[in-house]
Design a protein around this motif. Structure first.
Motif, PDB file in Angstrom:
ATOM      1  N   SER A 144      34.557  36.270  53.117  1.00 27.06           N
ATOM      2  CA  SER A 144      35.705  35.380  52.943  1.00 27.06           C
ATOM      3  C   SER A 144      35.928  34.933  51.507  1.00 27.06           C
ATOM      4  O   SER A 144      36.986  34.381  51.194  1.00 27.06           O
ATOM      5  CB  SER A 144      35.543  34.141  53.832  1.00 27.06           C
ATOM      6  N   GLN A 145      34.960  35.161  50.627  1.00 30.87           N
ATOM      7  CA  GLN A 145      35.108  34.724  49.246  1.00 30.87           C
ATOM      8  C   GLN A 145      34.987  35.880  48.261  1.00 30.87           C
ATOM      9  O   GLN A 145      35.977  36.322  47.698  1.00 30.87           O
ATOM     10  CB  GLN A 145      34.078  33.630  48.931  1.00 30.87           C
ATOM     11  N   LEU A 146      33.778  36.401  48.058  1.00 34.01           N
ATOM     12  CA  LEU A 146      33.586  37.428  47.040  1.00 34.01           C
ATOM     13  C   LEU A 146      34.447  38.655  47.289  1.00 34.01           C
ATOM     14  O   LEU A 146      35.197  39.102  46.409  1.00 34.01           O
ATOM     15  CB  LEU A 146      32.113  37.835  46.966  1.00 34.01           C
ATOM     16  N   ARG A 147      34.352  39.217  48.487  1.00 32.26           N
ATOM     17  CA  ARG A 147      35.121  40.440  48.757  1.00 32.26           C
ATOM     18  C   ARG A 147      36.630  40.159  48.751  1.00 32.26           C
ATOM     19  O   ARG A 147      37.413  40.980  48.268  1.00 32.26           O
ATOM     20  CB  ARG A 147      34.696  41.034  50.101  1.00 32.26           C
ATOM     21  N   LYS A 148      37.015  39.020  49.264  1.00 31.77           N
ATOM     22  CA  LYS A 148      38.439  38.674  49.308  1.00 31.77           C
ATOM     23  C   LYS A 148      39.040  38.630  47.917  1.00 31.77           C
ATOM     24  O   LYS A 148      40.060  39.280  47.642  1.00 31.77           O
ATOM     25  CB  LYS A 148      38.619  37.327  50.008  1.00 31.77           C
ATOM     26  N   TYR A 149      38.420  37.875  47.023  1.00 32.94           N
ATOM     27  CA  TYR A 149      39.010  37.710  45.689  1.00 32.94           C
ATOM     28  C   TYR A 149      38.789  38.934  44.813  1.00 32.94           C
ATOM     29  O   TYR A 149      39.585  39.181  43.900  1.00 32.94           O
ATOM     30  CB  TYR A 149      38.465  36.434  45.044  1.00 32.94           C
ATOM     31  N   ARG A 150      37.749  39.692  45.090  1.00 32.54           N
ATOM     32  CA  ARG A 150      37.565  40.952  44.379  1.00 32.54           C
ATOM     33  C   ARG A 150      38.659  41.936  44.761  1.00 32.54           C
ATOM     34  O   ARG A 150      39.285  42.572  43.900  1.00 32.54           O
ATOM     35  CB  ARG A 150      36.196  41.553  44.697  1.00 32.54           C
ATOM     36  N   ASP A 151      38.891  42.076  46.057  1.00 35.58           N
ATOM     37  CA  ASP A 151      39.851  43.076  46.540  1.00 35.58           C
ATOM     38  C   ASP A 151      41.293  42.737  46.159  1.00 35.58           C
ATOM     39  O   ASP A 151      42.126  43.637  46.037  1.00 35.58           O
ATOM     40  CB  ASP A 151      39.723  43.227  48.056  1.00 35.58           C
ATOM     41  N   ALA A 196      38.157  39.209  30.885  1.00 33.23           N
ATOM     42  CA  ALA A 196      37.514  40.487  31.220  1.00 33.23           C
ATOM     43  C   ALA A 196      36.763  40.323  32.532  1.00 33.23           C
ATOM     44  O   ALA A 196      36.118  39.296  32.766  1.00 33.23           O
ATOM     45  CB  ALA A 196      36.555  40.906  30.115  1.00 33.23           C
ATOM     46  N   ARG A 197      36.860  41.342  33.383  1.00 30.73           N
ATOM     47  CA  ARG A 197      36.152  41.303  34.662  1.00 30.73           C
ATOM     48  C   ARG A 197      34.750  41.879  34.473  1.00 30.73           C
ATOM     49  O   ARG A 197      34.583  42.953  33.886  1.00 30.73           O
ATOM     50  CB  ARG A 197      36.912  42.086  35.732  1.00 30.73           C
ATOM     51  N   LEU A 198      33.757  41.175  34.978  1.00 31.11           N
ATOM     52  CA  LEU A 198      32.369  41.590  34.825  1.00 31.11           C
ATOM     53  C   LEU A 198      31.942  42.501  35.972  1.00 31.11           C
ATOM     54  O   LEU A 198      32.699  42.743  36.913  1.00 31.11           O
ATOM     55  CB  LEU A 198      31.468  40.357  34.758  1.00 31.11           C
ATOM     56  N   ALA A 199      30.717  43.010  35.893  1.00 35.36           N
ATOM     57  CA  ALA A 199      30.235  43.987  36.863  1.00 35.36           C
ATOM     58  C   ALA A 199      30.233  43.456  38.289  1.00 35.36           C
ATOM     59  O   ALA A 199      30.393  44.214  39.250  1.00 35.36           O
ATOM     60  CB  ALA A 199      28.819  44.441  36.484  1.00 35.36           C
ATOM     61  N   ASP A 200      30.057  42.145  38.448  1.00 32.41           N
ATOM     62  CA  ASP A 200      29.982  41.559  39.788  1.00 32.41           C
ATOM     63  C   ASP A 200      31.320  41.026  40.267  1.00 32.41           C
ATOM     64  O   ASP A 200      31.382  40.279  41.244  1.00 32.41           O
ATOM     65  CB  ASP A 200      28.939  40.437  39.805  1.00 32.41           C
ATOM     66  N   SER A 201      32.400  41.364  39.572  1.00 37.28           N
ATOM     67  CA  SER A 201      33.773  40.959  39.881  1.00 37.28           C
ATOM     68  C   SER A 201      34.105  39.537  39.436  1.00 37.28           C
ATOM     69  O   SER A 201      35.217  39.068  39.671  1.00 37.28           O
ATOM     70  CB  SER A 201      34.094  41.103  41.380  1.00 37.28           C
ATOM     71  N   SER A 202      33.154  38.833  38.838  1.00 34.76           N
ATOM     72  CA  SER A 202      33.470  37.521  38.275  1.00 34.76           C
ATOM     73  C   SER A 202      34.227  37.717  36.967  1.00 34.76           C
ATOM     74  O   SER A 202      34.304  38.824  36.432  1.00 34.76           O
ATOM     75  CB  SER A 202      32.193  36.715  38.050  1.00 34.76           C
TER      76      SER A 202
END
Length: 367
Positions: free
Chosen positions: A28-35, A194-200
């Motif tokens: 609900s958080q990491l994958r959502k905002y990454r995608d 810039a987007r980092l390797a972990d999508s942050s």
């Protein structure tokens, strides 16, 4: 102090664990905002929930409207953030920058702390200027200009710099290193996200004669901020490593190969047992560093180096073991274990990697 949590701290841990598992989950958080390729890399609605839960006020003094707790309590929340890979501004805003604002004047605290407490304000810390964490080599110049200063130079790896309302910047004055408060719309400030390797998200920042008021802190303040940041990052790394280990154990208890559950093989059991012991050492070292910070003990500086180095190395061990034991599927996006590896890489670099902290500790102890 004993290396275990008090009853109140255990209650906070249980509350934070339930909250992060339900509201800050990976799906609900990491994958959502990454995608969705979110420009901030985190959800502002969740950040406001952090404020409603009181998490953002853990390190804020009661006189400023906070809870007046300590780094142990902040670390409890950080570990649960790490367990769930929850993207949020908590580490930089509610730990590092709040530490910086502790020594600032009442007017500045009144300007920024209410927004942080409400989960409305996002802050950034601009220290590094190269590919590695080297706070002793700051080149950005702060030259006197009228009643204040002008900042000239560049900063890199400014986490959430593109989303920040407030940027706390380290620069060199005639008297030495100092911290300055810069607002996001300051004239002469340019930001390259810039987007980092972990999508942050992080940012490169350029300061072309940015006008600022008097410093909000000196070199001692910067040291306190960095100690707070590194032990906070160590807690998150313990959470990352612990969750990666738990997922790996669950997987090898179910995965069959050649008709046998692979978790039955002693070689894998021994590796997991070793990892468990290393994680407990990292957790203890981190807790000790937090306790020393809260007590104002002079050994806090050295122990913060120990905590960040140990937590970083053990977290890397955990995610590497996980990907290896998952096998080929561990490298696919279908499983979360690869996401833990990516977060581990970014966190290891943030506030300095294990080699940096081992070197600083050796210098402090005269080796």
């Amino acid at each position: 102090m004993p290396l275990y949590l008090t009853e109140d701290q255990t209650m906070l841990r249980d509350t934070a664990r339930d909250f992060m598992a339900s509201e800050g989950a990976i799906a609900s958080q990491l994958r959502k905002y990454r995608d969705m390729n979110c420009k901030d890399g985190f959800g502002h609605a969740l950040w406001r929930q952090f404020g409603e839960m009181g998490f953002t006020g853990i390190l804020v003094e009661e006189g400023d409207g906070g809870l007046g707790l300590g780094h142990v309590e902040a670390g409890i929340v950080m570990e649960e953030i790490g367990r769930n890979l929850t993207p949020s501004p908590f580490l930089i805003t509610a730990v590092a920058v709040v530490e910086a604002l502790r020594g600032a004047g009442e007017e500045l605290r009144g300007r920024w702390l209410p927004g942080i407490l409400a989960g409305e304000t996002v802050a950034a810390l601009a220290v590094d200027e190269g590919p590695k964490h080297r706070p002793h080599d700051i080149a950005m110049a702060a030259e006197r200009s009228g009643n204040g200063y002008k900042l000239t130079g560049e900063k890199s790896f400014v986490v959430q710099g593109g989303s920040a309302d407030l940027i706390v910047v380290a620069a060199q004055t005639e008297e030495g290193t100092a911290l300055f408060a810069v607002e996001r719309d300051a004239d002469g400030l340019s930001v390259d996200p810039a987007r980092l390797a972990d999508s942050s998200m992080a940012a490169r920042m350029r300061f072309d004669g940015v006008q600022v008021d008097a410093p909000i802190g000196d070199e001692q303040a910067l040291r306190r901020v960095l100690r707070a940041g590194r032990v906070g990052a160590a807690s998150e790394l313990v959470g990352v490593g612990g969750a990666a280990a738990e997922q790996t154990v669950a997987y090898i208890k179910e995965r069959k190969q050649f008709g046998r559950v692979i978790g039955e093989y002693q070689a894998l059991q021994h590796r997991q047992a070793d990892l468990y012991a290393e994680l407990e050492i990292a957790r203890a070292a981190t807790l000790k560093a937090q306790q020393l910070l809260d007590e104002g003990d002079e050994e806090a500086a050295a122990m913060s180096h120990v905590a960040k180095a140990k937590a970083g190395r053990v977290s890397t061990q955990a995610v590497q073991e996980g990907v290896q034991m998952f096998g080929g599927v561990g490298m696919t996006d279908e499983y979360d274990i690869g996401l833990y590896m990516k977060r581990d890489r970014v966190l290891n670099e943030l506030f300095g990697d294990a080699n940096y902290h081992a070197d600083r500790l050796a210098r402090m102890k005269g080796y």
